[in-house]
Design an enzyme around this catalytic site. Structure first.
Site, short mmCIF file in Angstrom:
data_model
loop_
_atom_site.label_atom_id
_atom_site.label_comp_id
_atom_site.label_asym_id
_atom_site.label_seq_id
_atom_site.Cartn_x
_atom_site.Cartn_y
_atom_site.Cartn_z
CE1 TYR A 171 -3.00 -3.06 0.41
CE2 TYR A 171 -3.39 -2.43 2.69
CZ TYR A 171 -3.62 -3.29 1.63
OH TYR A 171 -4.47 -4.34 1.79
CG HIS A 230 -0.57 -8.47 0.42
ND1 HIS A 230 -0.27 -7.13 0.37
CD2 HIS A 230 -1.91 -8.56 0.20
CE1 HIS A 230 -1.37 -6.45 0.12
NE2 HIS A 230 -2.38 -7.30 0.00
#
Length: 268
Positions: free
Chosen positions: A44, A102
């Site tokens: 992110y 992730h």
């Protein structure tokens, strides 16, 4: 260090797509509204902004459940530990509460990657480990290979993608399912059934969708939001859906993904 699985605070704040000052403001607002679970990721590019919020908010660090995720390009064994230390530096913390794989892609190799996550627990970089975007087979493999318990599996989950198999598998293994895109990027606001149920509860369709998540055993949604939406999402915890409401929402499952990379595990 306790290996007992924690109960993830409900709800969490998702920060995907938030950057810079707006990200910091959103996290501060969430913490001051009562949220105690903040979700970020190396991918992110906002861990520093989240870290600034943790510093600014008048909330003790130990009261915040902080999660981040290792980027697919950092999943080689030596890179897991190095990149996690870099994440801690950006976040301004000594440890995170939860460290996720992730995506099982890129450098992910269960036999190399998962022992590095165990080591991250052993050396104190994280208190707990989780995985994200796994298939049932990959989740079973991770559970069998990790010494540390898998406390969370983060997946796309909303009324039109209900993921019953993965939620049930998680319950079998005492794994909490963390729902990203829990309001389908606000698309739930356009669903007639949710609009009707919302009218019955003097709420919004988005709040109804979140209330449905809150009702599901072992599911923790992490909606994104800014300003008043952060408060509204938190207040959805007060909505009490009826059995009929839940049945009508259950019927919305269409298996429709919003996040579907070509190299996702379910496409291989």
């Amino acid at each position: 260090m306790s290996s007992q699985s924690p109960q993830l605070p409900q709800p969490g704040l998702g920060t995907s797509g938030h950057e810079g000052e707006s990200c910091t403001d959103a996290v501060v607002t969430a913490l001051e509204s009562g949220y105690r679970h903040i979700d970020t990721a190396q991918m992110y590019d906002n861990e520093e902004a989240v870290g600034r919020a943790l510093e600014q908010a008048d909330i003790d660090r130990e009261d915040v459940f902080l999660a981040t995720k290792v980027h697919p390009s950092n999943l080689a064994a030596e890179d897991v530990l190095e990149s996690t230390r870099e994440s801690l530096d950006r976040l301004g913390v000594d440890t995170v509460d939860l460290l996720y794989v992730h995506w099982p892609m890129g450098e992910y190799d269960a036999e190399e990657t998962l022992p590095a996550f165990d080591e991250a627990v052993e050396v104190g970089l994280t208190r707990h480990v989780g995985v994200s975007n796994f298939t049932p087979d990959l989740l079973e493999e991770a559970v069998s290979m990790l010494d540390a318990p898998v406390v969370a599996h983060q997946i796309e989950l909303h009324p039109e993608l209900q993921q019953d198999e993965l939620v049930s598998l998680g319950r079998e293994h005492d794994i909490q399912t963390v729902a990203y895109c829990p309001i389908a990027k606000a698309d739930v606001a356009e669903i007639g059934v949710l609009q009707e149920i919302a009218d019955d509860h003097d709420a919004t369709p988005i709040q109804v969708a979140l209330a449905w998540h809150y009702d599901r055993e072992s599911v923790v949604p992490i909606p994104k939001g800014t300003g008043e939406h952060i408060h509204e999402n938190y207040e959805a915890r007060e909505i009490e859906l009826t059995d009929d409401d839940r049945d009508r929402i259950d019927d919305l499952d269409a298996g429709e993904r919003l996040v579907d990379p070509d190299d996702a595990a379910w496409n291989r």
